[in-house]
Design an enzyme around this catalytic site. Structure first.
Site, PDB file in Angstrom:
ATOM      1  N   LYS A  40     -13.958   2.084  -2.847  1.00  0.00           N
ATOM      2  CA  LYS A  40     -14.752   2.442  -1.648  1.00  0.00           C
ATOM      3  C   LYS A  40     -15.948   3.290  -2.058  1.00  0.00           C
ATOM      4  CE  LYS A  40     -11.171   2.822   1.883  1.00  0.00           C
ATOM      5  NZ  LYS A  40     -10.479   3.773   2.714  1.00  0.00           N
ATOM      6  N   GLU A  71       0.825  -1.207   0.000  1.00  0.00           N
ATOM      7  CA  GLU A  71       0.000   0.000   0.000  1.00  0.00           C
ATOM      8  C   GLU A  71       0.864   1.263   0.000  1.00  0.00           C
ATOM      9  OE1 GLU A  71      -4.392   0.075   1.626  1.00  0.00           O
ATOM     10  OE2 GLU A  71      -3.065   0.803   3.184  1.00  0.00           O
ATOM     11  N   HIS A  82       7.247 -26.561   0.713  1.00  0.00           N
ATOM     12  CA  HIS A  82       6.460 -27.593   0.027  1.00  0.00           C
ATOM     13  C   HIS A  82       5.380 -26.956  -0.833  1.00  0.00           C
ATOM     14  CE1 HIS A  82       8.362 -30.736   2.524  1.00  0.00           C
ATOM     15  NE2 HIS A  82       8.457 -29.733   3.371  1.00  0.00           N
TER      16      HIS A  82
HETATM   17  O1  PA5 Z   1      -2.909   1.882   5.928  1.00  0.00           O
HETATM   18  C1  PA5 Z   1      -3.987   2.419   5.769  1.00  0.00           C
HETATM   19  O2  PA5 Z   1      -4.119   3.640   5.797  1.00  0.00           O
HETATM   20  C2  PA5 Z   1      -5.220   1.581   5.558  1.00  0.00           C
HETATM   21  O3  PA5 Z   1      -4.929   0.244   5.432  1.00  0.00           O
HETATM   22  C3  PA5 Z   1      -6.178   1.788   6.728  1.00  0.00           C
HETATM   23  O4  PA5 Z   1      -5.548   1.383   7.898  1.00  0.00           O
HETATM   24  C4  PA5 Z   1      -7.472   1.004   6.546  1.00  0.00           C
HETATM   25  O5  PA5 Z   1      -8.078   1.365   5.326  1.00  0.00           O
HETATM   26  C5  PA5 Z   1      -8.422   1.264   7.686  1.00  0.00           C
HETATM   27  O6  PA5 Z   1      -8.632   2.627   7.821  1.00  0.00           O
HETATM   28  P1  PA5 Z   1      -9.222   3.246   9.136  1.00  0.00           P
HETATM   29  O7  PA5 Z   1      -8.242   3.067  10.228  1.00  0.00           O
HETATM   30  O8  PA5 Z   1      -9.448   4.673   8.816  1.00  0.00           O
HETATM   31  O9  PA5 Z   1     -10.499   2.508   9.422  1.00  0.00           O
END
Ligand code: PA5
Length: 455
Positions: free
Chosen positions: A423, A287, A309
């Site tokens: 989203k 990410e 494996h």
């Molecule tokens: O790393 C990130 O920003 C995302 O993976 C968020 O942690 C995830 O989308 C959850 O977001 P939030 O903490 O706002 O619910």
């Protein structure tokens, strides 16, 4: 305190694996670039724009979180962490590393605190089944969402709130932005206790805030030791010479190998307890760095010896587009010996009297040697043992390496614009006001060609 995490990048060197490895001049160039990237990262830190960097030294926040965690630990039999992505993966990784994958099966006294559950996903089967095992009287929910608006988390929270009924007030604790987001407003209305997520810390970099530390402390695990280990690594990662800075070296070698076409980065951890840490690494690396079409490594996580494996054939003889990062462990605790049994059988004789630790360690060493012999680059992160200190070191190392790698790849590692569209379409589909045009976008897609569909 235990010894220090060791990074060994020699398995990526040409001298070790031949032409597929990095030459001495390539190493120098990679380190020079990483040195500049490190300086830029430390500059961001000095400007107060790198929220995660100072977390392990923030004693006041750490102690406040531990104090609330202790209260929860003393009072409840079960704790359910409602969060997803960066608001779940870090805590889950630490709890399973320090508590073990079977922690919930131990009697309370031995595990030192409540059972912890991380339903994470919005799959109804898991959530329905989980609630059927729990009792509202003895269950606490930690609602963790930095934005305070995440659909999966808020939906589970709404269900939990209804399930708790009148008991909800002291059985829900929120961890969210100090001011913004729907959850922050709801907390005030419902009268729940809460802890803040520092605004300058993004989800996947938040394991050392209450996001990660509250579940860890509620489980009765060593949140303080975790931060001490992370703080030690923070200091190591402030070393200006990139050749002596583990985060700079890690980022430099991985990015230099990436430029040589090794764009799949496999974290191969030789311990079951580190399985969830692999998932945390995958999210952090993917990410943070997967942002420009021409760059962006693909992280994978594997567990040894199990995946010898499964994945190993591909790693050994498949495309030369991978680098394998071994995570090995020194002291594995009390020995489990393999008894002498059918010693005349060559498949068993050599195992008699050895321990399972010797077996798994030899498998790690053997696999790495085999990859090297095949000219496949490897790195090793060696943990002296799996404890709070070494896991804290591991977490901070990867966070710092991600920040440096972001500079090297030329991307902003702290945003995630690519996850927004799905989203919005989802919310539009579910009828959220203001999101109609996103749902319309889905409906406007051409009808699928029946030639591609089998019923
Ligand atoms: O790393 C990130 O920003 C995302 O993976 C968020 O942690 C995830 O989308 C959850 O977001 P939030 O903490 O706002 O619910």
């Amino acid at each position: 305190m235990s010894g220090r995490l060791r990074l060994d990048a020699s398995g990526a060197a040409e001298a070790r694996i031949g032409a597929e490895g990095l030459s001495a001049p390539e190493r120098e160039r990679a380190l020079a670039a990483a040195g500049q990237a490190l300086a830029a990262v430390l500059h961001l830190r000095d400007e107060g724009r790198l929220g995660f960097w100072s977390l392990p030294a923030d004693r006041a926040s750490i102690e406040a979180t531990i104090a609330l965690g202790e209260e929860i630990r003393a009072r409840f039999e079960d704790v359910v962490v409602l969060g997803i992505g960066g608001s779940s993966l870090g805590a889950r990784a630490v709890v399973s590393a320090l508590g073990g994958g079977l922690r919930n099966l131990w009697p309370r006294q031995r595990r030192g605190g409540p059972r912890l559950f991380f339903p994470d996903n919005s799959d109804p089967a898991t959530f329905r089944e989980l609630l059927s095992f729990l009792s509202p009287e003895s269950t606490c929910f930690l609602a963790i969402t930095k934005s305070g608006t995440t659909a999966e988390t808020l939906s589970q929270l709404a269900i939990a709130r209804a399930w708790l009924g009148d008991l909800h007030r002291d059985r829900i604790v929120a961890v969210t932005d100090p001011e913004k987001g729907s959850l922050r407003a709801i907390v005030a209305q419902e009268g729940w206790r809460s802890l803040p997520v520092p605004p300058a810390v993004g989800g996947r970099f938040s394991v050392l805030t209450a996001v990660g530390l509250l579940p860890v402390a509620a489980a009765g695990l060593d949140a303080r030791g975790l931060c001490e280990g992370a703080d030690l690594m923070r200091r190591r990662c402030e070393e200006a010479d990139p050749a002596r800075n583990p985060a700079a070296l890690l980022a430099a070698v991985l990015q230099a190998l990436d430029r040589r076409g090794k764009r799949i980065h496999v974290l191969f951890s030789y311990a079951d307890a580190l399985r969830d840490l692999g998932a945390w690494y995958v999210q952090l690396w993917a990410e943070s760095l997967g942002k420009a079409e021409s760059v962006g490594p693909t992280p994978l996580a594997a567990v040894g010896a199990t995946d010898q494996h499964s994945l190993l054939q591909l790693l050994m003889e498949g495309p030369r587009d991978k680098v394998v990062i071994f995570v090995t462990v020194g002291d594995r605790g009390e020995a489990v010996s393999i008894p002498a049994w059918h010693s005349e059988d060559p498949a068993l004789g050599y195992l008699a009297g050895k321990s399972l630790a010797e077996l798994i360690d030899a498998e790690a060493a053997g696999t790495q040697a085999a990859l090297e012999a095949a000219g496949r680059p490897t790195l090793t992160l060696h943990l002296p043992r799996i404890d709070a200190h070494s896991i804290g070191e591991f977490l901070f190392l990867w966070e710092a390496a991600t920040a440096i790698a972001g500079m090297l790849y030329g991307v902003d590692p702290f945003d995630q614009p690519g996850v927004e569209l799905s989203k919005r379409i989802t919310q539009g589909l579910l009828g959220r006001k203001g999101y109609e045009e996103h749902a319309a976008r889905l409906r406007a897609r051409p009808a699928p060609d029946p030639a591609w569909i089998l019923d």
